[in-house]
Design a protein around this motif. Structure first.
Motif, PDB file in Angstrom:
ATOM      1  N   ILE A  18      36.217  48.042  45.571  1.00 57.15           N
ATOM      2  CA  ILE A  18      36.721  46.732  46.731  1.00 57.15           C
ATOM      3  C   ILE A  18      38.010  47.192  46.688  1.00 57.15           C
ATOM      4  O   ILE A  18      39.024  47.200  47.787  1.00 57.15           O
ATOM      5  CB  ILE A  18      36.416  45.334  46.235  1.00 57.15           C
ATOM      6  CG1 ILE A  18      34.841  44.864  46.477  1.00 57.15           C
ATOM      7  CG2 ILE A  18      37.154  44.439  47.342  1.00 57.15           C
ATOM      8  CD1 ILE A  18      34.108  43.192  45.500  1.00 57.15           C
ATOM      9  N   ASN A  81      43.270  41.871  42.764  1.00 57.36           N
ATOM     10  CA  ASN A  81      41.974  42.507  42.990  1.00 57.36           C
ATOM     11  C   ASN A  81      41.155  42.614  41.157  1.00 57.36           C
ATOM     12  O   ASN A  81      39.537  42.216  41.512  1.00 57.36           O
ATOM     13  CB  ASN A  81      41.447  43.363  43.796  1.00 57.36           C
ATOM     14  CG  ASN A  81      40.029  44.130  43.508  1.00 57.36           C
ATOM     15  OD1 ASN A  81      38.966  43.420  44.078  1.00 57.36           O
ATOM     16  ND2 ASN A  81      40.007  45.214  43.271  1.00 57.36           N
ATOM     17  N   VAL A 131      40.866  37.539  44.555  1.00 58.43           N
ATOM     18  CA  VAL A 131      39.799  37.304  44.150  1.00 58.43           C
ATOM     19  C   VAL A 131      39.078  36.912  43.506  1.00 58.43           C
ATOM     20  O   VAL A 131      38.947  37.017  42.590  1.00 58.43           O
ATOM     21  CB  VAL A 131      39.584  39.231  44.659  1.00 58.43           C
ATOM     22  CG1 VAL A 131      37.590  39.233  44.434  1.00 58.43           C
ATOM     23  CG2 VAL A 131      40.585  39.806  45.666  1.00 58.43           C
ATOM     24  N   LEU A 178      33.638  35.520  46.550  1.00 58.28           N
ATOM     25  CA  LEU A 178      32.742  36.196  46.855  1.00 58.28           C
ATOM     26  C   LEU A 178      31.380  36.195  46.148  1.00 58.28           C
ATOM     27  O   LEU A 178      31.304  35.257  45.503  1.00 58.28           O
ATOM     28  CB  LEU A 178      32.965  37.686  46.064  1.00 58.28           C
ATOM     29  CG  LEU A 178      34.391  38.014  46.939  1.00 58.28           C
ATOM     30  CD1 LEU A 178      34.516  39.951  46.045  1.00 58.28           C
ATOM     31  CD2 LEU A 178      34.576  38.499  48.266  1.00 58.28           C
ATOM     32  N   VAL A 209      34.371  42.405  52.519  1.00 57.55           N
ATOM     33  CA  VAL A 209      35.139  41.627  51.123  1.00 57.55           C
ATOM     34  C   VAL A 209      36.127  42.295  52.622  1.00 57.55           C
ATOM     35  O   VAL A 209      37.799  41.712  52.436  1.00 57.55           O
ATOM     36  CB  VAL A 209      35.240  42.234  50.428  1.00 57.55           C
ATOM     37  CG1 VAL A 209      36.372  41.744  49.813  1.00 57.55           C
ATOM     38  CG2 VAL A 209      34.523  42.392  49.695  1.00 57.55           C
TER      39      VAL A 209
END
Length: 237
Positions: A18, A81, A131, A178, A209
């Motif tokens: 990601i 992230n 995230v 997520l 994403v």
């Protein structure tokens, strides 16, 4: 050096999966990018600065933000992230597990976000995206994840607190929550079982994403949002 009007994104956990997708997406949007992870390779693109470092280690956040400001002059977006996921029964977690997960998921987020916000305040605004995971909202007995829920749940709450604290000072804070996404951390032989965890019957793609984060980037009236990108996991089973 970026031009005076070029925006700059800092992305943690940026070497693969990601994170690498986000680096590409922000670069295509015209941003200069500061990409950091423990193993990231140097970039030959003048618009992408790579900084090696463990985000959980003291001093890494300072190094990343200072390098970005020195090279590009500003920080407009921070994407937190980087993350660690350790799935174990609660009583099997070790002190090393606890240190590793809290180090990246909490301590790593905390210091780099402080430094990014200081820079954003000096500039007059900015955007943070955290995230997290839908296991925070919808625990699953097949995926023991107390340490993840402890840390990412804290991150989710911090997202709303930051959004409100800085709402009148031009800084927005959002999160993407997520499901399981196809990245190098999930071997191909696990994909069928992981897909079954999602009501839509498939794993997420990296592009799912990235599209969600870019939506948040381009949504100036959205702050404090926990955007679920999870194939329906948080809604139920």
């Amino acid at each position: 050096m970026s031009t005076q009007n070029q925006r700059v994104a800092v992305i943690t956990g940026a070497s693969q999966g990601i994170g690498a997708g986000l680096v590409d997406a922000y670069h295509k949007l015209g941003y200069a990018v500061v990409a950091t992870s423990r193993t990231i390779a140097p970039s030959d693109d003048a618009g992408v600065l790579t900084v090696q470092g463990d985000i959980a280690a003291p001093g890494t956040a300072e190094h990343v933000i200072a390098a970005g400001v020195e090279r590009f002059g500003r920080v407009d977006t921070l994407i937190n992230n980087a993350g660690v996921f350790v799935a174990k029964p609660f009583t099997d977690y070790t002190r090393d597990d606890y240190a590793a997960v809290t180090g990246v998921n909490l301590a790593g987020f905390f210091r780099i976000t402080q430094l990014a916000i200081e820079q954003m305040l000096a500039q007059g605004g900015g955007h943070i995206v955290n995230v997290t995971t839908s296991l925070v909202d919808h625990a699953n007995s097949h995926v023991p994840s107390v340490l993840t829920s402890l840390t990412k749940g804290g991150l989710q709450s911090a997202t709303k607190s930051l959004a409100i604290e800085y709402a009148t000072r031009g800084i927005r804070t959002n999160a993407v929550s997520l499901g399981t996404v196809k990245t190098p951390m999930h071997p191909a032989e696990t994909h069928e079982a992981l897909a079954a965890l999602h009501p839509v019957g498939r794993m997420g793609e990296r592009s799912d994403v990235v599209d969600a984060v870019i939506y948040l980037e381009n949504a100036p009236f959205v702050t404090g949002e926990i955007l679920h990108v999870d194939g329906g996991m948080s809604a139920g089973h």
